[in-house]
Write an enzyme that holds these catalytic residues in place. Sequence first.
Site, PDB file in Angstrom:
ATOM      1  N   GLU A 266      69.563  68.616  18.226  1.00 59.97           N
ATOM      2  CA  GLU A 266      68.347  68.137  18.886  1.00 59.97           C
ATOM      3  C   GLU A 266      68.332  68.632  20.336  1.00 59.97           C
ATOM      4  O   GLU A 266      69.334  68.565  21.039  1.00 59.97           O
ATOM      5  CB  GLU A 266      68.328  66.608  18.850  1.00 59.97           C
ATOM      6  CG  GLU A 266      67.168  65.978  19.589  1.00 59.97           C
ATOM      7  CD  GLU A 266      67.322  64.468  19.720  1.00 59.97           C
ATOM      8  OE1 GLU A 266      66.324  63.811  20.059  1.00 59.97           O
ATOM      9  OE2 GLU A 266      68.441  63.957  19.487  1.00 59.97           O
ATOM     10  N   LYS A 329      59.175  64.926  15.857  1.00 60.60           N
ATOM     11  CA  LYS A 329      59.735  63.616  15.534  1.00 60.60           C
ATOM     12  C   LYS A 329      58.634  62.582  15.382  1.00 60.60           C
ATOM     13  O   LYS A 329      57.713  62.495  16.202  1.00 60.60           O
ATOM     14  CB  LYS A 329      60.698  63.203  16.654  1.00 60.60           C
ATOM     15  CG  LYS A 329      61.474  61.923  16.374  1.00 60.60           C
ATOM     16  CD  LYS A 329      62.449  61.676  17.522  1.00 60.60           C
ATOM     17  CE  LYS A 329      63.275  60.423  17.291  1.00 60.60           C
ATOM     18  NZ  LYS A 329      64.173  60.173  18.457  1.00 60.60           N
ATOM     19  N   CYS A 379      67.269  62.779  15.440  1.00 61.88           N
ATOM     20  CA  CYS A 379      67.934  61.651  16.102  1.00 61.88           C
ATOM     21  C   CYS A 379      68.018  60.464  15.154  1.00 61.88           C
ATOM     22  O   CYS A 379      68.456  60.595  14.020  1.00 61.88           O
ATOM     23  CB  CYS A 379      67.196  61.310  17.396  1.00 61.88           C
ATOM     24  SG  CYS A 379      68.038  60.116  18.453  1.00 61.88           S
TER      25      CYS A 379
END
Length: 511
Positions: A266, A329, A379
């Site tokens: 990430e 995301k 994440c």
Amino acid sequence: MNMWLAALLSILSGTLLTLGFPGLNVSLLAWFALVPLFVAVQGRSTRQTLVLGFICGLVHYLTALYWIRYVVHYYGGLPLLLAVLVLLLLCCYLAVYPALFALAAHRLEHRPWLWILGLPAVWVTLEWIRAHLLTGFPWANLGYTQTAFPRLIQIADVTGVYGISWLVVLGNTAMVAFVRRRSRIGLGIFGICLVVTVLYGSWRLGAVEDLQRHVAPWTVAVAQGNIDQAHKWDPLYQQETLSRYRQLSLDAVRHNPSPDLIVWPETAVPFFYGREPRLTGQLHEIIAELGVPVLFGSPSAKVIDGEPRLLNSAYLVDPAGRVRADYAKQHLVPFGEYVPYQRVLFFVHKLVEAAGNFAAGTDRSPMKIDDHEIGMLICYEAIFPYLARRAVDEGATCLVNITNDAWFGQSSAPHQHKDMASWRAIEFRVPLIRCANTGISAIFDATGKPLGTIPLGERGYLVASVHPLKVETFYRRWGDLFAWLCVLTALCVLCAAPVGRTRIRHGAAKG
């Protein structure tokens, strides 16, 4: 028993619950961690029971989530006292759930069978609510304490993690029922459920391993740069960061067999990919040199309603410099990437310096490369089964989780995060590739077995061959059906409890 001793027992329960998670990682303690709490609340008033349950939950979450203080103080810029207050407020909220569980135990204590079989359903109900209420926080569900036992946890492809949470609580209630009433039936039911779960797991392990042997291998690599968070966004370190990932990736492609895909973590690219020509060009040169597609994380931005908004994105770029796919995301971190309920919490942005102004992505399509489709999880999206389920429903045959756990330092959080992510492979019977900036990076097969790991705080690369599967598991098709059945059971049990207690009182009066 006086209230002080009862409080000590509640503290003991909270501590035992935490000890089952990574750290000391004594998984077996979970099977009797609730026993001291059950002893503490026996015969107490409603108010005392709630207090004792709250103490248990507060101790558990403070010791399991202590690393949040480090994140908001060291990286969020909050004064230490305020950072401790943030941790305390979160844990006070989470402690409400064990308090309600203790109240249920108190309410059912005169109905042995409802107590033994109903309390596991109540616990799962509360875990499920916690996973969805206020944006959801399914961190440290009780079932995750058993990650070290592969044969036990394979049933997650039917029940999700909730099935193991249910079984662990059943072990606790059956044990207490035996000690209090010498009832062997509760232990017998628990024993049967445990044996069935392990037998299912043994059969499922063999079946999935056999399926994998009949699927062509796909070789992937992950690069763990171990970039210090304090330097990550410093422009002076941009060249060092690119150089480090270049060298790790070159080492990976020289591996035998060489990878078909390389994954970086990430925000591995410390600039806005595609918007900064010089750095973007350097990145394309690196990927061309590698001769292998690279999947990496990068910040991005777009204008929404006339306002520029940040996105936490992942890009799949081939050696020709073409963007084959991208993903933004979708489940953002509250107070880290955005401030939820801003009309109510209008003052929070003044306190939390690190809270960004990120927007959530909307495209659910898997990334396509050759004959493979990748479901992205960025994440802590990896702790939400519904996101992985959605990706698999869209056609993904492999899950990739890129994350930056440098925020957590050398705490237990990266270990907890890694364990939870591995369950997504079991639930949906697809391999999961996990690439973390500072660790713990790992590649899991469809049984949740790690094919290799890179330890926390180390720089390195990992190459492994996975076998992408297309298996429709029960959990993929029906989702949290088991949890919903527990919700229904808990409601029925708690509604029946007052009737039972009234009958007992009436019977005593007649006697």
